[in-house]
Design a protein around this motif. Structure first.
Motif, PDB file in Angstrom:
ATOM      1  N   MET A   1      11.058  93.530  14.272  1.00 57.82           N
ATOM      2  CA  MET A   1      12.085  92.567  14.660  1.00 57.82           C
ATOM      3  C   MET A   1      12.448  91.682  13.460  1.00 57.82           C
ATOM      4  N   ASP A   2      13.747  91.454  13.266  1.00 58.29           N
ATOM      5  CA  ASP A   2      14.238  90.659  12.143  1.00 58.29           C
ATOM      6  C   ASP A   2      14.124  89.175  12.475  1.00 58.29           C
ATOM      7  N   ASN A   3      13.417  88.429  11.624  1.00 58.32           N
ATOM      8  CA  ASN A   3      13.204  87.001  11.861  1.00 58.32           C
ATOM      9  C   ASN A   3      14.220  86.125  11.129  1.00 58.32           C
ATOM     10  N   HIS A   4      15.230  86.728  10.520  1.00 58.67           N
ATOM     11  CA  HIS A   4      16.220  85.960   9.778  1.00 58.67           C
ATOM     12  C   HIS A   4      17.299  85.420  10.710  1.00 58.67           C
ATOM     13  N   LEU A   5      17.762  84.240  10.393  1.00 58.72           N
ATOM     14  CA  LEU A   5      18.859  83.631  11.145  1.00 58.72           C
ATOM     15  C   LEU A   5      20.179  84.237  10.694  1.00 58.72           C
ATOM     16  N   THR A   6      21.108  84.359  11.615  1.00 59.58           N
ATOM     17  CA  THR A   6      22.455  84.711  11.209  1.00 59.58           C
ATOM     18  C   THR A   6      23.103  83.457  10.629  1.00 59.58           C
ATOM     19  N   PHE A   7      24.227  83.664   9.971  1.00 62.85           N
ATOM     20  CA  PHE A   7      24.931  82.529   9.384  1.00 62.85           C
ATOM     21  C   PHE A   7      25.360  81.541  10.469  1.00 62.85           C
ATOM     22  N   LYS A   8      25.847  82.051  11.607  1.00 62.40           N
ATOM     23  CA  LYS A   8      26.269  81.181  12.705  1.00 62.40           C
ATOM     24  C   LYS A   8      25.090  80.410  13.286  1.00 62.40           C
ATOM     25  N   TYR A  10      22.362  79.572  11.649  1.00 65.31           N
ATOM     26  CA  TYR A  10      22.011  78.582  10.628  1.00 65.31           C
ATOM     27  C   TYR A  10      22.957  77.385  10.707  1.00 65.31           C
ATOM     28  N   ARG A  11      24.252  77.663  10.815  1.00 65.74           N
ATOM     29  CA  ARG A  11      25.246  76.591  10.895  1.00 65.74           C
ATOM     30  C   ARG A  11      24.998  75.736  12.139  1.00 65.74           C
ATOM     31  N   ARG A  12      24.785  76.368  13.273  1.00 67.80           N
ATOM     32  CA  ARG A  12      24.539  75.640  14.521  1.00 67.80           C
ATOM     33  C   ARG A  12      23.311  74.738  14.389  1.00 67.80           C
ATOM     34  N   MET A  13      22.229  75.279  13.836  1.00 72.63           N
ATOM     35  CA  MET A  13      21.004  74.481  13.665  1.00 72.63           C
ATOM     36  C   MET A  13      21.234  73.313  12.712  1.00 72.63           C
ATOM     37  N   ASP A  14      21.978  73.561  11.649  1.00 72.57           N
ATOM     38  CA  ASP A  14      22.261  72.515  10.669  1.00 72.57           C
ATOM     39  C   ASP A  14      23.116  71.406  11.283  1.00 72.57           C
ATOM     40  N   THR A  51      28.986  62.070   8.363  1.00 68.51           N
ATOM     41  CA  THR A  51      30.217  62.858   8.459  1.00 68.51           C
ATOM     42  C   THR A  51      30.606  63.404   7.093  1.00 68.51           C
ATOM     43  N   GLY A  52      30.474  62.585   6.053  1.00 65.94           N
ATOM     44  CA  GLY A  52      30.804  63.028   4.698  1.00 65.94           C
ATOM     45  C   GLY A  52      29.919  64.168   4.231  1.00 65.94           C
ATOM     46  N   ILE A  53      28.648  64.104   4.536  1.00 67.60           N
ATOM     47  CA  ILE A  53      27.728  65.186   4.162  1.00 67.60           C
ATOM     48  C   ILE A  53      28.084  66.458   4.921  1.00 67.60           C
ATOM     49  N   VAL A  54      28.320  66.335   6.213  1.00 66.55           N
ATOM     50  CA  VAL A  54      28.657  67.518   7.023  1.00 66.55           C
ATOM     51  C   VAL A  54      29.974  68.139   6.562  1.00 66.55           C
ATOM     52  N   MET A  55      30.953  67.323   6.198  1.00 66.96           N
ATOM     53  CA  MET A  55      32.223  67.874   5.703  1.00 66.96           C
ATOM     54  C   MET A  55      32.020  68.648   4.411  1.00 66.96           C
ATOM     55  N   MET A  56      31.156  68.166   3.548  1.00 70.64           N
ATOM     56  CA  MET A  56      30.875  68.890   2.308  1.00 70.64           C
ATOM     57  C   MET A  56      30.179  70.212   2.605  1.00 70.64           C
ATOM     58  N   ARG A  57      29.316  70.228   3.594  1.00 74.65           N
ATOM     59  CA  ARG A  57      28.542  71.428   3.930  1.00 74.65           C
ATOM     60  C   ARG A  57      29.338  72.432   4.759  1.00 74.65           C
ATOM     61  N   TYR A 179      26.050  77.904  -1.096  1.00 76.52           N
ATOM     62  CA  TYR A 179      24.640  77.578  -1.340  1.00 76.52           C
ATOM     63  C   TYR A 179      23.732  78.754  -0.976  1.00 76.52           C
ATOM     64  N   LEU A 180      23.958  79.342   0.183  1.00 81.79           N
ATOM     65  CA  LEU A 180      23.124  80.469   0.613  1.00 81.79           C
ATOM     66  C   LEU A 180      23.316  81.678  -0.289  1.00 81.79           C
ATOM     67  N   LEU A 181      24.549  81.918  -0.724  1.00 83.73           N
ATOM     68  CA  LEU A 181      24.797  83.019  -1.658  1.00 83.73           C
ATOM     69  C   LEU A 181      24.109  82.763  -2.999  1.00 83.73           C
ATOM     70  N   ARG A 182      24.148  81.520  -3.446  1.00 84.62           N
ATOM     71  CA  ARG A 182      23.475  81.158  -4.706  1.00 84.62           C
ATOM     72  C   ARG A 182      21.973  81.351  -4.589  1.00 84.62           C
TER      73      ARG A 182
END
Length: 194
Positions: A1-8, A10-14, A51-57, A179-182
């Protein structure tokens, strides 16, 4: 079983993580202000900083936190329905800062002190202007609308400090896709080095 998060995922958790930070910060600040500093004319809020941090992310997803910040402020401060409207809708004007991000890019905003501080101040002032405009549209006097700037002046300084600190933390004030690609590229380069 794959334990990696999908991008969506990850975004939801963040986004949830920053919503919790916002709720805790606003709850503590407003409770402290109403119990220990009742006589103070000034308030401080984490609304524009988060809000400023979330907009940047995450870009436009910052709208969630802008509205949430207004709702939390009114909830903890026992606001009226009109205040919910003023803060919830008014905070959305801060999303104009997305144009600032597009113009300068997240890398320059992170790396250039003046650009970092101006981004934070721009986000804060737009949030205050949005509140003032909604208040004006709902019948507030011009003098009452100016109070959104004067009583919340310390929040501008607070926002600049928080955004500056976030810019110093790797990946914190960075488009998360980039960031994730980097990170992935750096991991692959480290594996290839042996």
């Amino acid at each position: 079983m794959d334990n990696h998060l999908t991008f969506k995922q990850y975004r939801r958790m963040d986004l949830i993580f920053f919503a919790v930070i916002l709720a805790v910060a606003e709850g503590l600040i407003i409770t402290a202000g109403s119990k220990w500093y009742r006589d103070q004319l000034y308030t401080v809020s984490a609304a524009a900083a988060v809000t400023g941090i979330v907009m940047m992310r995450w870009g436009k997803y910052g709208a969630i936190h802008a509205v949430l910040a207004g709702i939390l402020y009114c909830f903890f401060g026992h606001g009226t329905p009109r205040q919910y409207l003023i803060y919830g809708i008014g905070n959305l004007l801060s999303l104009v800062s997305l144009l600032y991000i597009r113009h300068f890019g997240d890398k320059r905003i992170r790396e250039d002190l003046l650009t970092t501080l101006m981004y934070a101040l721009c986000t804060q002032l737009l949030m205050q202007l949005g509140r003032a405009l909604v208040a004006l549209l709902t019948g507030a006097s011009l003098n009452a609308c100016l109070n959104f700037f004067t009583t919340d002046a310390l929040s501008g300084l607070f926002t600049m400090v928080i955004i500056w600190i976030a810019a110093r933390l790797d990946g914190m004030l960075e488009d998360q896709k980039n960031y994730l690609l980097r990170l992935k590229k750096e991991q692959e380069e480290n594996k290839g080095g042996y």
